[in-house]
Design a protein around this motif. Structure first.
Motif, PDB file in Angstrom:
ATOM      1  N   VAL A  44       0.846  -1.202   0.000  1.00 24.36           N
ATOM      2  CA  VAL A  44       0.000   0.000   0.000  1.00 24.36           C
ATOM      3  C   VAL A  44       0.878   1.248   0.000  1.00 24.36           C
ATOM      4  CG1 VAL A  44      -1.763   1.307   1.252  1.00 24.36           C
ATOM      5  CG2 VAL A  44      -1.880  -1.193   1.183  1.00 24.36           C
ATOM      6  N   ALA A  45       1.918   1.224   0.818  1.00 19.48           N
ATOM      7  CA  ALA A  45       2.834   2.361   0.881  1.00 19.48           C
ATOM      8  C   ALA A  45       3.494   2.608  -0.469  1.00 19.48           C
ATOM      9  CB  ALA A  45       3.889   2.111   1.958  1.00 19.48           C
ATOM     10  N   GLN A  46       3.876   1.519  -1.137  1.00 18.16           N
ATOM     11  CA  GLN A  46       4.500   1.642  -2.454  1.00 18.16           C
ATOM     12  C   GLN A  46       3.536   2.267  -3.454  1.00 18.16           C
ATOM     13  OE1 GLN A  46       5.813  -2.123  -4.085  1.00 18.16           O
ATOM     14  NE2 GLN A  46       5.774  -1.333  -6.182  1.00 18.16           N
ATOM     15  N   LEU A  47       2.293   1.801  -3.454  1.00 18.16           N
ATOM     16  CA  LEU A  47       1.292   2.323  -4.388  1.00 18.16           C
ATOM     17  C   LEU A  47       0.967   3.784  -4.102  1.00 18.16           C
ATOM     18  CD1 LEU A  47      -1.112  -0.753  -4.478  1.00 18.16           C
ATOM     19  CD2 LEU A  47       0.313   0.061  -6.367  1.00 18.16           C
ATOM     20  N   ALA A  48       0.983   4.169  -2.826  1.00 11.86           N
ATOM     21  CA  ALA A  48       0.657   5.542  -2.440  1.00 11.86           C
ATOM     22  C   ALA A  48       1.871   6.459  -2.484  1.00 11.86           C
ATOM     23  CB  ALA A  48       0.031   5.556  -1.051  1.00 11.86           C
ATOM     24  N   ASP A  49       3.055   5.891  -2.727  1.00 13.17           N
ATOM     25  CA  ASP A  49       4.300   6.654  -2.770  1.00 13.17           C
ATOM     26  C   ASP A  49       4.577   7.346  -1.433  1.00 13.17           C
ATOM     27  OD1 ASP A  49       6.657   7.551  -3.912  1.00 13.17           O
ATOM     28  OD2 ASP A  49       5.744   9.361  -4.758  1.00 13.17           O
ATOM     29  N   VAL A  50       4.390   6.583  -0.363  1.00 16.60           N
ATOM     30  CA  VAL A  50       4.726   7.072   0.981  1.00 16.60           C
ATOM     31  C   VAL A  50       5.636   6.035   1.629  1.00 16.60           C
ATOM     32  CG1 VAL A  50       2.572   8.361   1.243  1.00 16.60           C
ATOM     33  CG2 VAL A  50       2.696   5.986   2.039  1.00 16.60           C
ATOM     34  N   LEU A  71      -3.400  11.709   1.889  1.00 13.69           N
ATOM     35  CA  LEU A  71      -4.545  10.845   2.159  1.00 13.69           C
ATOM     36  C   LEU A  71      -5.233  10.447   0.858  1.00 13.69           C
ATOM     37  CD1 LEU A  71      -5.806   9.765   4.801  1.00 13.69           C
ATOM     38  CD2 LEU A  71      -7.571  11.506   4.547  1.00 13.69           C
ATOM     39  N   ASP A  72      -5.262  11.350  -0.111  1.00 20.46           N
ATOM     40  CA  ASP A  72      -5.839  11.033  -1.416  1.00 20.46           C
ATOM     41  C   ASP A  72      -5.025   9.947  -2.110  1.00 20.46           C
ATOM     42  OD1 ASP A  72      -7.742  11.687  -3.627  1.00 20.46           O
ATOM     43  OD2 ASP A  72      -5.872  12.188  -4.656  1.00 20.46           O
ATOM     44  N   ALA A  73      -3.707   9.994  -1.944  1.00 23.05           N
ATOM     45  CA  ALA A  73      -2.856   8.963  -2.536  1.00 23.05           C
ATOM     46  C   ALA A  73      -3.127   7.600  -1.903  1.00 23.05           C
ATOM     47  CB  ALA A  73      -1.383   9.347  -2.363  1.00 23.05           C
ATOM     48  N   VAL A  74      -3.339   7.586  -0.595  1.00 25.07           N
ATOM     49  CA  VAL A  74      -3.674   6.331   0.086  1.00 25.07           C
ATOM     50  C   VAL A  74      -5.025   5.815  -0.401  1.00 25.07           C
ATOM     51  CG1 VAL A  74      -4.240   5.308   2.322  1.00 25.07           C
ATOM     52  CG2 VAL A  74      -2.297   6.869   2.124  1.00 25.07           C
ATOM     53  N   ALA A  75      -5.990   6.715  -0.552  1.00 27.56           N
ATOM     54  CA  ALA A  75      -7.320   6.320  -1.028  1.00 27.56           C
ATOM     55  C   ALA A  75      -7.237   5.709  -2.427  1.00 27.56           C
ATOM     56  CB  ALA A  75      -8.251   7.526  -1.027  1.00 27.56           C
ATOM     57  N   LYS A  76      -6.413   6.298  -3.290  1.00 24.70           N
ATOM     58  CA  LYS A  76      -6.239   5.750  -4.640  1.00 24.70           C
ATOM     59  C   LYS A  76      -5.569   4.383  -4.581  1.00 24.70           C
ATOM     60  CE  LYS A  76      -5.968  10.191  -7.069  1.00 24.70           C
ATOM     61  NZ  LYS A  76      -5.083  11.112  -7.828  1.00 24.70           N
ATOM     62  N   ALA A  77      -4.580   4.236  -3.720  1.00 25.20           N
ATOM     63  CA  ALA A  77      -3.885   2.957  -3.600  1.00 25.20           C
ATOM     64  C   ALA A  77      -4.830   1.851  -3.154  1.00 25.20           C
ATOM     65  CB  ALA A  77      -2.721   3.094  -2.614  1.00 25.20           C
ATOM     66  N   LEU A  78      -5.767   2.184  -2.276  1.00 22.21           N
ATOM     67  CA  LEU A  78      -6.709   1.191  -1.753  1.00 22.21           C
ATOM     68  C   LEU A  78      -7.959   1.060  -2.617  1.00 22.21           C
ATOM     69  CD1 LEU A  78      -6.461   2.004   2.062  1.00 22.21           C
ATOM     70  CD2 LEU A  78      -5.536   0.004   0.873  1.00 22.21           C
ATOM     71  N   ARG A  85     -13.923   7.335   0.464  1.00 23.70           N
ATOM     72  CA  ARG A  85     -12.981   8.451   0.538  1.00 23.70           C
ATOM     73  C   ARG A  85     -13.460   9.509   1.529  1.00 23.70           C
ATOM     74  NH1 ARG A  85      -9.471   9.717  -4.046  1.00 23.70           N
ATOM     75  NH2 ARG A  85      -9.194   7.866  -5.332  1.00 23.70           N
ATOM     76  N   ARG A  86     -14.748   9.818   1.470  1.00 24.73           N
ATOM     77  CA  ARG A  86     -15.293  10.811   2.401  1.00 24.73           C
ATOM     78  C   ARG A  86     -15.184  10.319   3.838  1.00 24.73           C
ATOM     79  NH1 ARG A  86     -18.912  11.999  -1.981  1.00 24.73           N
ATOM     80  NH2 ARG A  86     -20.247  10.239  -1.425  1.00 24.73           N
ATOM     81  N   TYR A  87     -15.441   9.039   4.036  1.00 25.76           N
ATOM     82  CA  TYR A  87     -15.345   8.471   5.379  1.00 25.76           C
ATOM     83  C   TYR A  87     -13.903   8.524   5.876  1.00 25.76           C
ATOM     84  CZ  TYR A  87     -15.715   4.967   9.099  1.00 25.76           C
ATOM     85  OH  TYR A  87     -15.662   4.299  10.306  1.00 25.76           O
ATOM     86  N   LEU A  88     -12.959   8.177   5.014  1.00 25.11           N
ATOM     87  CA  LEU A  88     -11.545   8.217   5.385  1.00 25.11           C
ATOM     88  C   LEU A  88     -11.123   9.641   5.750  1.00 25.11           C
ATOM     89  CD1 LEU A  88      -8.724   6.879   5.533  1.00 25.11           C
ATOM     90  CD2 LEU A  88      -8.481   7.373   3.087  1.00 25.11           C
ATOM     91  N   ALA A  89     -11.540  10.612   4.952  1.00 22.71           N
ATOM     92  CA  ALA A  89     -11.174  12.003   5.224  1.00 22.71           C
ATOM     93  C   ALA A  89     -11.785  12.495   6.527  1.00 22.71           C
ATOM     94  CB  ALA A  89     -11.620  12.895   4.065  1.00 22.71           C
ATOM     95  N   ALA A  90     -13.030  12.089   6.795  1.00 27.42           N
ATOM     96  CA  ALA A  90     -13.689  12.524   8.024  1.00 27.42           C
ATOM     97  C   ALA A  90     -12.947  12.029   9.256  1.00 27.42           C
ATOM     98  CB  ALA A  90     -15.132  12.036   8.038  1.00 27.42           C
ATOM     99  N   LEU A  91     -12.392  10.823   9.181  1.00 23.94           N
ATOM    100  CA  LEU A  91     -11.676  10.266  10.325  1.00 23.94           C
ATOM    101  C   LEU A  91     -10.255  10.813  10.432  1.00 23.94           C
ATOM    102  CD1 LEU A  91     -12.716   6.498  10.110  1.00 23.94           C
ATOM    103  CD2 LEU A  91     -13.651   8.251  11.614  1.00 23.94           C
ATOM    104  N   ALA A  92      -9.567  10.903   9.315  1.00 28.75           N
ATOM    105  CA  ALA A  92      -8.154  11.284   9.347  1.00 28.75           C
ATOM    106  C   ALA A  92      -7.939  12.783   9.419  1.00 28.75           C
ATOM    107  CB  ALA A  92      -7.439  10.727   8.113  1.00 28.75           C
ATOM    108  N   LEU A  93      -8.901  13.562   8.908  1.00 24.97           N
ATOM    109  CA  LEU A  93      -8.738  15.017   8.871  1.00 24.97           C
ATOM    110  C   LEU A  93      -9.661  15.713   9.851  1.00 24.97           C
ATOM    111  CD1 LEU A  93      -8.466  15.476   5.001  1.00 24.97           C
ATOM    112  CD2 LEU A  93      -6.607  15.284   6.672  1.00 24.97           C
ATOM    113  N   GLU A  94      -9.992  15.045  10.941  1.00 21.19           N
ATOM    114  CA  GLU A  94     -10.783  15.645  12.020  1.00 21.19           C
ATOM    115  C   GLU A  94     -12.178  16.053  11.587  1.00 21.19           C
ATOM    116  OE1 GLU A  94      -9.888  15.862  15.171  1.00 21.19           O
ATOM    117  OE2 GLU A  94      -7.977  14.913  14.744  1.00 21.19           O
ATOM    118  N   GLY A  95     -12.864  15.176  10.832  1.00 22.06           N
ATOM    119  CA  GLY A  95     -14.262  15.443  10.490  1.00 22.06           C
ATOM    120  C   GLY A  95     -14.401  16.410   9.334  1.00 22.06           C
ATOM    121  N   THR A  96     -15.642  16.781   9.005  1.00 19.74           N
ATOM    122  CA  THR A  96     -15.931  17.674   7.909  1.00 19.74           C
ATOM    123  C   THR A  96     -16.730  18.860   8.404  1.00 19.74           C
ATOM    124  OG1 THR A  96     -18.006  16.573   7.383  1.00 19.74           O
ATOM    125  CG2 THR A  96     -16.047  15.734   6.291  1.00 19.74           C
ATOM    126  N   ALA A  97     -16.695  19.917   7.642  1.00 17.29           N
ATOM    127  CA  ALA A  97     -17.450  21.107   8.031  1.00 17.29           C
ATOM    128  C   ALA A  97     -18.934  20.821   8.085  1.00 17.29           C
ATOM    129  CB  ALA A  97     -17.170  22.240   7.029  1.00 17.29           C
TER     130      ALA A  97
END
Length: 298
Positions: A44-50, A71-78, A85-97
Motif C-alpha cells: 500500500v505504501a508503495q502504491l501511495a508513494d509514501v 490521504l488522497d494517494a492512500v485512497a487511490k492505492a486502496l 474516501r469521504r469516510y476516510l477524510a472525516a476520520l483522518a482530517l478531524e471530520g468535515t465542516a
C-alpha cells in the motif's frame, strides 16, 4: 467521537480495506502464497508513494500529521470509492465542516406534511424515512405491511439498526438477513464518519457490540455507502417470496433525512403480490401521521 475513538476507527477501516484488496486488483503481481488475504502494508505504501513506516503508523492509528494530498494517494492505492474516501477524510482530517454545522439531535424528528404525502403516494413501494442516527421518523402503509407496524414501537426505540437485531419478524423476513443488515450498516458508517464529533455513535456501537456479537462481526467489515443499491429477497408470511430493489435517497433541506424505497423487482411477480397484500385489509398505519394499524403486524 473523541480523538482515541476516531483513530481506532481509522485503523480498523484501513486494515479492512487493505485486506479486501487483492494484489491483482491493485495492479501488482500475485506472487506466492500469502499468509493473510489482501495487500501487505508495504505494498500500500508503495502504491501511495509514501514510506512504509508512515503508512504503518497511519494504519495503527497513531497520532500523526496527515495532509489531504497524501490521504488522497492512500485512497487511490486502496481503490476506495467516493463514499469510502469521504469516510476516510472525516476520520483522518478531524471530520468535515458539514458534520460540524449540525448539532446532535436528542430526539427523532418528524416528517413534514409534504414528505408524508410523498410516502403515501408510493402505494406499492414500501418507504421508510430515517434520520442520521438511523432512527425511523416516518413510513408508509406498504412498509407497515411488509416489515412491521412501526407505530407499535415507542418512538425512542425506533432505531432501524437496533430493530434488525431485536425484532424476530425482521429477522425472519429477509432471506439473506446478513446482506440486508450490511446495507444499513454501510449507511450508518457513512454517518458515523460524517458526524465524527457526535459521541452518541460511539456509545451506540459499544452497546450493540456488547448485546449482539453478530453486529460486531458485520461492523468490522467496515463497509461504507451513502446510497447502496441492492436487490433484497423477502420471505413474507402472507405474500410469500418477494424481491425488491432498494434505493436510498437523501432528503434535501434543513433535516438530514433519508428515504429508503423498496421497489418491486421487475419480472418477479412482486408487484402483483404487493397489490394483493395492500388489498387484504387496509392498514391505517402511515408513518408520521399518528394513525394506528387495524390489523396488527403484516
Amino acid at each position: 467521537m473523541n480523538r482515541k475513538a476516531r483513530l481506532e476507527a481509522l485503523s480498523a477501516f484501513l486494515k479492512s480495506r487493505r485486506m479486501a484488496l487483492s494484489p491483482e486488483a491493485a495492479g501488482l503481481p500475485a506472487g506466492g502464497r500469502r499468509r493473510t488475504p489482501g495487500l501487505r502494508r508495504e505494498e500500500v505504501a508503495q502504491l501511495a508513494d509514501v514510506s512504509a513506516t508512515w503508512y504503518t503508523w497511519l494504519e495503527q492509528g497513531r497520532d500523526i500529521r496527515v495532509s489531504a494530498s497524501v490521504l488522497d494517494a492512500v485512497a487511490k492505492a486502496l481503490r476506495l470509492n467516493a463514499d469510502e474516501r469521504r469516510y476516510l477524510a472525516a476520520l483522518a482530517l478531524e471530520g468535515t465542516a458539514e458534520g460540524e454545522e449540525l448539532a446532535p439531535e436528542s430526539r427523532p424528528q418528524e416528517l413534514s406534511p409534504a414528505l408524508r404525502l410523498i410516502a403515501d403516494q408510493l402505494v406499492s413501494c414500501p418507504a421508510v424515512f430515517s434520520d442520521r442516527r438511523c432512527r425511523i421518523v416516518g413510513w408508509n402503509e406498504a412498509a407497515a405491511k411488509v416489515f412491521l407496524d412501526f407505530g407499535i414501537i415507542p418512538p425512542d426505540a425506533r432505531n432501524m439498526i437496533q430493530l434488525l437485531f431485536t425484532r424476530p419478524e425482521l429477522q425472519r423476513l429477509a432471506v439473506n438477513w446478513d446482506e440486508f443488515v450490511r446495507g444499513y450498516l454501510a449507511i450508518f458508517r457513512s454517518y458515523y464518519g460524517q458526524y465524527a464529533d457526535d459521541d452518541w455513535y460511539e456509545g451506540f456501537i459499544r452497546e450493540m457490540e456488547a448485546k449482539h456479537p453478530r453486529f460486531g462481526e458485520l461492523w468490522e467489515e467496515s463497509r461504507v455507502s451513502t446510497a447502496p443499491e441492492v436487490i433484497l429477497e423477502f420471505r413474507h408470511a402472507k405474500a410469500g417470496r418477494m424481491q425488491f430493489q432498494l434505493t436510498s435517497l437523501r432528503v434535501q433541506g434543513g433535516q438530514d433525512l433519508r428515504c429508503s424505497i423498496y421497489t418491486p423487482a421487475p419480472d418477479t411477480g412482486t408487484d402483483r403480490k404487493m397489490a394483493r397484500l395492500m388489498e387484504t385489509g387496509r392498514s391505517l398505519a402511515s408513518g408520521g401521521n399518528g394513525r394506528q394499524a387495524s390489523d396488527g403486524e403484516p
